[in-house]
Design a protein around this motif. Structure first.
Motif: not given
Ligand code: AMP
Ligand code: MG
Length: 602
Positions: A339-343, A412-418, A422-424
């Motif tokens: 999953a892409k990180p979501v904030i 928001v799905q953060m497109l440029d984040w690895g 998400g775990d951090v």
């Protein structure tokens, strides 16, 4: 119409983790380790010096100070890369460089700065003797053999994603190759009679193909190997021919030719040469999406190549790639976090959306004062690729056609984040639920105390259904709120209270972002319907049924046993419950770490 989640599940069911390959470690960056790596050596291989200085016996420095140096006979010198030729005997020292093996007999190093070496040289003296200006302990500035890695230890576990530091660790173990899951080859085909290559001049009715480039770059970004097949024309014949050129790949993506008005070409080719999964997905952009497998017979064997038919519109094809092809590539590479990180961010602009589908709005996210804000990147047409170029995130506006108001909280799905990020960002959170009289408040109290004892910074959240008492009528804070302030903060020298008006009973997911990032653990009482990890407290005599169904629970704290697979922890044993939470939800800190290496040079 199927949901985004259903579509993703179907796509992921079609793809398999690929086989491992052995290759030079420098080519493995970002790939997943396919074997456990043990060390056959100690690192460092010998006790050695952490500083430039003098190797000596700590006992010989007893009582040494600037005003009363201890003088030792210098019997030799040893540099990094060579072995000491002499031993250190009582009353002697050996000049030693950082990284050089510690001579026999020595048990400590005194750095140059704590000797009279500089003064000796300035006054023209020789270095046959050295004055030691401070007393040191045994082991001072010595890096012990095997201090980093001991022979036989498991150093890198299978499934680890290799980053530069792991590649360095492999090198330090003396390994020049590693066994990793291989990268998938993804064949990429654009379709459309209107498309011409980037190097061709525009002609009437034509446009440059951009999808092949966006998709190929996406494939590379996520670790795959792109193989661009070129441009297929809007005919079954052309498409079939092109698709067959791509069947050596591990996955095939096409763009275009899947929308209704089109000739349904992709669908027809799929139906004839494979199994077709053609769906409309409940998302915008990107409703039409084809997925299936194409059969290929080679040497009597049938190979099935997964095919993802992305929509043609440039934004749609990229957004659908992100939702479906990206996780498929990551799964093939053996990655676990797909999953892409979501904030959660406050949206700066209202979005009117009457469509029932889930909307992925292109937004630019910034962080101001500890809070994320998302602003929409201009017109959102699915052909407007620059809306994507200006964006670093996709705001997820839920199905239902309600849209959002400016100031609303959105995911928001953060497109440029690895994906790993998400775990951090996730704050470890556990909720204690239970029927009344089960003892959940007492357990909360005891857990808080236990985690404080273990050195954690703990936040606790209580669902106060009956209102809260801190905001008494007549208090200044109450008067400010009465006057219409949406939030009131009361600050005193040792506490801060933040009271904000809300228009509905907030879910825990909405509350968590206000907790702040500085906590190690959030313990929550209640919120039994939320999706956060939950532990139910149960007591005999309250009826042999649970408040939550077992599959929603991480554990049960109970004084009678249940016939279920989930962990059951003894009621009244806080330490065991805390151990369980620590092991499963909190990244255990190292406790205190010796700062001795801080003195080391560079
Ligand atoms: P389609 O899904 O084939 O109906 O295409 C939808 C829209 O996307 C049309 O306006 C196409 O011209 C455009 N389009 C399709 N493929 C590409 C491509 N490779 N590059 C840029 N635009 C494309
Ligand atoms: Mg087309």
């Amino acid at each position: 119409m199927i949901s985004v989640e259903e579509a993703l599940e179907k796509v992921l069911n079609y793809v398999e983790v690929l086989e491992p390959e052995r290759k030079p470690i420098l080519d493995c960056l970002g790939q997943v380790l396919a074997e456990d790596v043990y060390s056959t050596i100690d690192i460092p291989p010998l006790d050695n010096s952490a500083m430039d200085g003098y190797a000596l016996r700590a006992r010989d420095t007893l009582g040494a100070s600037e005003s009363s140096p201890r003088y030792l006979v210098v019997v030799g010198e040893v540099a990094a890369g060579s072995m000491p030729a002499q031993e250190v005997r009582p009353g002697t020292a050996i000049r030693i460089m950082t990284g050089a093996p510690l001579p026999g007999g020595a048990d400590a190093v005194v750095r140059f700065e704590d000797t009279d070496e500089v003064n000796r040289k300035l006054s023209g003296g020789d270095l046959s003797h050295i004055g030691i200006l401070c007393q040191v302990e045994k082991g001072a500035d010595v890096r012990g053999r095997g201090e980093d890695i001991a022979r036989g230890d498991l150093i890198l576990k299978k499934s680890k994603v290799l980053r530069p530091q792991e590649i360095g660790v492999l090198a330090s173990l003396g390994l020049s190759t590693a066994l990793v899951i291989r990268r998938p080859i993804v064949a990429i085909l654009a379709t459309g009679d209107e498309l011409i290559g980037v190097d061709q001049p525009l002609a009437p009715g034509k446009i440059h193909d951009s999808n092949n480039y966006t998709i190929a770059a996406e494939v590379s970004r996520y670790g795959g190997i792109p193989k661009i097949l070129g441009i297929g024309r809007d005919s079954v014949q052309s498409l079939t021919k092109k698709i067959y050129e791509g069947l050596d790949a591990d996955m095939l993506t096409t763009s275009g030719g899947v929308s209704k008005g089109d000739y349904d070409i992709v669908k027809n080719v799929l139906a004839e040469h494979g199994e077709v999964g053609f769906w409309t997905v409940c998302m915008k952009p990107g409703k039409p999406l084809a997925f299936g497998v194409i059969r290929k017979t080679r040497g009597g064997k049938v190979k099935k190549v997964p095919h993802l038919g992305l929509p043609g519109n440039p934004v749609s094809s990229m957004v659908t790639f992100e939702q479906f092809a990206r996780p498929a590539i990551l799964k093939m590479m053996g990655k676990k976090i797909l999953a892409k990180p979501v904030i959660r961010a406050i949206i700066d602009d209202g979005i009117v959306d009457t469509d029932e589908r889930r909307l992925f709005a292109r937004v630019s996210v910034t962080r101001r004062g500890g809070q994320y804000y998302a602003s929409v990147t201009g017109p959102q047409g699915s052909g407007i690729l620059t809306s994507m170029a200006k964006a670093n995130g996709l705001a997820i506006i839920p199905e239902g056609g309600k849209g959002v108001k400016a100031g609303d909280m959105v995911e928001v799905q953060m497109l440029d984040w690895g994906e790993e990020q998400g775990d951090v960002e996730k704050l470890p959170v556990v909720s204690i639920v239970g029927k009344s009289q089960s003892g959940k408040t007492v357990l909360m109290e005891q857990l808080i105390a236990e985690f404080k004892r273990r050195g954690y910074k703990v936040a606790a959240i209580k669902h106060g259904r009956g209102g809260m008492k801190i905001d008494h009528p007549g208090k200044d804070s109450w008067r400010f709120a009465q006057a219409g302030s949406d939030a009131v903060l009361i600050s005193s020298p040792d506490k801060l209270a933040f009271i904000k008006s809300v228009d509905h009973d907030l879910g825990i997911e909405e509350i968590l972002p206000t907790v702040g990032p500085e906590f190690d653990l959030v313990l929550v009482e209640g919120f039994k319907k939320s999706k956060i990890p939950k532990i139910e407290v149960h007591r005999k005599g309250l009826g042999h049924d649970l408040l939550c169904s077992p599959e929603e629970l991480s554990a049960i704290v109970t004084d009678e046993s249940f016939d279920t697979d989930i962990p059951q922890l003894p009621w009244g044993d806080t330490v065991t419950v805390a151990d369980f939470i620590e092991k499963n939800f909190v990244l255990k800190s190292q406790g205190s770490v010796s700062l001795a290496p801080m003195k080391e040079k560079g």
